[in-house]
Design an enzyme around this catalytic site. Structure first.
Site, PDB file in Angstrom:
ATOM      1  N   ASN A 188       0.861  -1.191   0.000  1.00 11.37           N
ATOM      2  CA  ASN A 188       0.000   0.000   0.000  1.00 11.37           C
ATOM      3  C   ASN A 188       0.898   1.242   0.000  1.00 11.37           C
ATOM      4  O   ASN A 188       1.509   1.562   1.011  1.00 11.37           O
ATOM      5  CB  ASN A 188      -0.888  -0.049   1.257  1.00 11.37           C
ATOM      6  CG  ASN A 188      -1.698   1.221   1.450  1.00 11.37           C
ATOM      7  OD1 ASN A 188      -1.794   2.054   0.551  1.00 11.37           O
ATOM      8  ND2 ASN A 188      -2.291   1.368   2.627  1.00 11.37           N
ATOM      9  N   TRP A 189       0.950   1.899  -1.149  1.00 16.08           N
ATOM     10  CA  TRP A 189       1.863   3.041  -1.278  1.00 16.08           C
ATOM     11  C   TRP A 189       1.299   4.311  -0.639  1.00 16.08           C
ATOM     12  O   TRP A 189       1.979   5.334  -0.582  1.00 16.08           O
ATOM     13  CB  TRP A 189       2.195   3.304  -2.747  1.00 16.08           C
ATOM     14  CG  TRP A 189       2.957   2.191  -3.419  1.00 16.08           C
ATOM     15  CD1 TRP A 189       3.381   1.012  -2.854  1.00 16.08           C
ATOM     16  CD2 TRP A 189       3.406   2.144  -4.786  1.00 16.08           C
ATOM     17  NE1 TRP A 189       4.050   0.249  -3.774  1.00 16.08           N
ATOM     18  CE2 TRP A 189       4.076   0.919  -4.972  1.00 16.08           C
ATOM     19  CE3 TRP A 189       3.289   3.026  -5.873  1.00 16.08           C
ATOM     20  CZ2 TRP A 189       4.650   0.552  -6.191  1.00 16.08           C
ATOM     21  CZ3 TRP A 189       3.847   2.658  -7.106  1.00 16.08           C
ATOM     22  CH2 TRP A 189       4.524   1.443  -7.251  1.00 16.08           C
ATOM     23  N   LYS A 190       0.034   4.256  -0.216  1.00 19.07           N
ATOM     24  CA  LYS A 190      -0.624   5.426   0.396  1.00 19.07           C
ATOM     25  C   LYS A 190      -0.460   6.665  -0.500  1.00 19.07           C
ATOM     26  O   LYS A 190      -0.438   6.536  -1.720  1.00 19.07           O
ATOM     27  CB  LYS A 190      -0.092   5.647   1.807  1.00 19.07           C
ATOM     28  CG  LYS A 190      -0.185   4.371   2.651  1.00 19.07           C
ATOM     29  CD  LYS A 190      -0.038   4.599   4.119  1.00 19.07           C
ATOM     30  CE  LYS A 190      -0.179   3.256   4.833  1.00 19.07           C
ATOM     31  NZ  LYS A 190      -0.152   3.365   6.282  1.00 19.07           N
ATOM     32  N   HIS A 192      -9.549   1.076   4.676  1.00 16.11           N
ATOM     33  CA  HIS A 192      -8.278   1.262   5.391  1.00 16.11           C
ATOM     34  C   HIS A 192      -8.527   2.176   6.597  1.00 16.11           C
ATOM     35  O   HIS A 192      -9.324   3.117   6.515  1.00 16.11           O
ATOM     36  CB  HIS A 192      -7.232   1.869   4.459  1.00 16.11           C
ATOM     37  CG  HIS A 192      -5.871   1.871   5.089  1.00 16.11           C
ATOM     38  ND1 HIS A 192      -5.484   2.845   5.973  1.00 16.11           N
ATOM     39  CD2 HIS A 192      -4.831   1.005   4.995  1.00 16.11           C
ATOM     40  CE1 HIS A 192      -4.254   2.559   6.402  1.00 16.11           C
ATOM     41  NE2 HIS A 192      -3.844   1.458   5.817  1.00 16.11           N
ATOM     42  N   GLU A 218      -6.996   4.570   7.839  1.00  9.51           N
ATOM     43  CA  GLU A 218      -6.808   6.013   7.619  1.00  9.51           C
ATOM     44  C   GLU A 218      -8.064   6.623   7.012  1.00  9.51           C
ATOM     45  O   GLU A 218      -8.390   7.781   7.264  1.00  9.51           O
ATOM     46  CB  GLU A 218      -5.570   6.251   6.739  1.00  9.51           C
ATOM     47  CG  GLU A 218      -4.290   6.036   7.539  1.00  9.51           C
ATOM     48  CD  GLU A 218      -3.097   5.549   6.721  1.00  9.51           C
ATOM     49  OE1 GLU A 218      -3.122   5.648   5.479  1.00  9.51           O
ATOM     50  OE2 GLU A 218      -2.143   5.041   7.353  1.00  9.51           O
ATOM     51  N   GLU A 262      -5.429  -5.061  10.483  1.00 10.92           N
ATOM     52  CA  GLU A 262      -4.404  -4.049  10.721  1.00 10.92           C
ATOM     53  C   GLU A 262      -4.717  -3.295  12.015  1.00 10.92           C
ATOM     54  O   GLU A 262      -5.550  -2.384  12.013  1.00 10.92           O
ATOM     55  CB  GLU A 262      -4.362  -3.045   9.574  1.00 10.92           C
ATOM     56  CG  GLU A 262      -4.024  -3.641   8.236  1.00 10.92           C
ATOM     57  CD  GLU A 262      -3.474  -2.596   7.283  1.00 10.92           C
ATOM     58  OE1 GLU A 262      -2.333  -2.756   6.835  1.00 10.92           O
ATOM     59  OE2 GLU A 262      -4.179  -1.608   7.012  1.00 10.92           O
ATOM     60  N   GLY A 268       2.329   2.264  10.738  1.00  8.51           N
ATOM     61  CA  GLY A 268       3.256   3.389  10.582  1.00  8.51           C
ATOM     62  C   GLY A 268       3.942   3.801  11.877  1.00  8.51           C
ATOM     63  O   GLY A 268       4.563   4.854  11.940  1.00  8.51           O
ATOM     64  N   SER A 325       3.380  -2.149  10.310  1.00  9.30           N
ATOM     65  CA  SER A 325       4.833  -2.153  10.514  1.00  9.30           C
ATOM     66  C   SER A 325       5.501  -3.495  10.178  1.00  9.30           C
ATOM     67  O   SER A 325       6.441  -3.912  10.841  1.00  9.30           O
ATOM     68  CB  SER A 325       5.175  -1.726  11.951  1.00  9.30           C
ATOM     69  OG  SER A 325       4.702  -0.407  12.184  1.00  9.30           O
ATOM     70  N   GLY A 360       2.799  -1.171   4.276  1.00  9.59           N
ATOM     71  CA  GLY A 360       2.798   0.251   3.967  1.00  9.59           C
ATOM     72  C   GLY A 360       4.208   0.729   3.684  1.00  9.59           C
ATOM     73  O   GLY A 360       4.763   0.505   2.608  1.00  9.59           O
ATOM     74  N   GLY A 361       4.806   1.386   4.678  1.00  8.35           N
ATOM     75  CA  GLY A 361       6.124   2.014   4.519  1.00  8.35           C
ATOM     76  C   GLY A 361       7.156   1.147   3.817  1.00  8.35           C
ATOM     77  O   GLY A 361       7.857   1.609   2.902  1.00  8.35           O
TER      78      GLY A 361
HETATM   79  P1  PGA Z   1       2.765   0.299   7.657  1.00 11.28           P
HETATM   80  O1  PGA Z   1       1.297   0.479   7.039  1.00 11.28           O
HETATM   81  O2  PGA Z   1       3.318  -0.984   7.095  1.00 11.28           O
HETATM   82  O3  PGA Z   1       3.515   1.503   7.218  1.00 11.28           O
HETATM   83  O4  PGA Z   1       2.599   0.219   9.141  1.00 11.28           O
HETATM   84  C1  PGA Z   1       0.433  -0.619   6.823  1.00 11.28           C
HETATM   85  C2  PGA Z   1      -0.861  -0.125   6.208  1.00 11.28           C
HETATM   86  O5  PGA Z   1      -1.358   0.931   6.593  1.00 11.28           O
HETATM   87  O6  PGA Z   1      -1.429  -0.806   5.329  1.00 11.28           O
END
Ligand code: PGA
Length: 251
Positions: free
Chosen positions: A9-11, A95, A97, A167, A173, A212, A233-234
Site C-alpha cells: 500500500n503506497w498510500k 483502510h 486512515e 491491521e 506506521g 509495521s 505500507g512504509g
Molecule cells: P505500515 O502500514 O506498514 O507503514 O505500518 C500498513 C498499512 O497501513 O497498510
C-alpha cells in the site's frame, strides 16, 4: 491450501519520477512463484504502474473506490468499473486512515465492497482496533463488528472473492508490530466468525496482517497458521525490502 499474498500500500506517496524508479526496482525482483504479489499506488499513478509492470507477475490495485460500480456524475470519485478498465485487480476497502480521517462508516464500506465485486474487482477489507480499544479489551468486539457488517449486508459468500487485512491501528506506521501471537489470535477469531456461517469460505479466504511489517519480522508473522501474508505500507516503498517480504511469504 491458501496461496499467500503480499500487498504493498503506497498510500499518498510518489511522483512520476519516484514511481518510475520503484517500478524499475520491482521489475528486477526475484519473486517466489507461490505468492500473489500486488501493489496499490495512488490513483494518479495506477496507469503508469499498470504499464510499467506489464509482463510481470505483480498485480495492481487501488486504495479506494466509489460507492457505485458504474461511472457517472460523482465529482472527484473513481468508479470500480474505471479501475477495472485501468487494469486494477484489487481495491482496498476501509483502510483505517479512511475510516478515521475521512469518516468512512461501515454502511459506506458495505457499498464500496459490493460495488467493487459487482465489477469483478477483489476487495481487500481492512479491519482493526485502535490502541484505546485494545487497552480496554474491545479488540475482538471491534473487529467482529467491522467484519459482521459486510456479512450481514452481503452474506458470508461475499468473502469467497475477497481478502481481509487485519491491521491494528496502533501498529500502522508506528514501528510497533503486533506480536505473531497477538496477530494470530485475532486472525483465528476472524476465521472462526466466518466459519460459524460457512466453513468452506472461512478456510479459503486469505487473512493478511498489516502494521509495521518489514523483512525482519515477516517470517515469524507469516509462519502463524492463520496469517496468509501481509499488507505492507512504509516498507513497500523500497523495492528490495518489499521483495524480501515477498520471499518471506514463499514456502
Ligand atoms: P505500515 O502500514 O506498514 O507503514 O505500518 C500498513 C498499512 O497501513 O497498510
Amino acid at each position: 491450501m491458501r496461496r499467500t499474498m503480499v500487498a504493498g500500500n503506497w498510500k499518498m506517496h510518489g511522483t512520476r519520477a519516484s514511481v518510475a524508479e520503484l517500478i524499475n526496482g520491482l521489475r528486477h525482483l526475484a519473486l517466489p512463484g507461490d505468492v500473489d504479489v500486488a501493489v496499490f499506488p495512488p490513483f494518479l499513478h495506477v496507469g503508469q504502474v499498470v504499464d510499467g509492470l506489464k509482463g510481470q507477475s505483480i498485480q495492481v490495485g487501488a486504495q479506494n473506490c466509489a460507492v457505485e460500480p458504474a461511472q457517472g456524475a460523482l465529482t472527484g470519485e473513481i468508479a470500480p468499473s474505471q479501475l477495472v478498465d485501468a487494469g486494477c485487480a484489487y481495491v482496498l476497502v476501509g483502510h483505517s486512515e479512511r475510516r478515521q480521517l475521512m469518516g468512512e462508516s461501515d454502511q459506506m464500506l458495505n457499498r464500496k465492497f459490493a460495488a467493487a465485486q459487482a465489477c469483478g474487482l477483489i476487495p481487500v477489507l481492512c479491519i482493526g482496533e485502535t490502541l484505546e480499544q485494545r487497552e480496554s479489551g474491545k479488540t475482538l468486539e471491534v473487529v467482529s463488528r467491522q467484519l459482521g457488517s459486510i456479512i450481514e449486508e452481503l452474506g458470508v459468500g461475499a468473502f469467497a472473492k475477497a481478502v481481509i487485512a487485519y491491521e491494528p491501528v496502533w501498529a500502522i506506521g508506528t514501528g510497533l508490530t503486533a506480536t505473531p501471537q497477538q496477530a494470530q489470535d485475532v486472525h483465528a477469531a476472524i476465521r472462526a466468525q466466518l466459519a460459524a456461517e460457512n466453513s468452506e469460505v472461512a478456510q479459503g479466504v486469505r487473512l493478511l496482517y498489516g502494521g509495521s511489517v518489514k523483512a525482519a519480522n515477516a517470517v515469524e508473522l507469516f509462519g502463524m497458521p492463520d496469517i496468509d501474508g501481509g499488507l505492507i505500507g512504509g516498507a513497500s516503498l523500497n523495492a528490495d525490502e518489499f521483495g524480501a517480504i515477498c520471499r518471506a511469504a514463499g514456502n
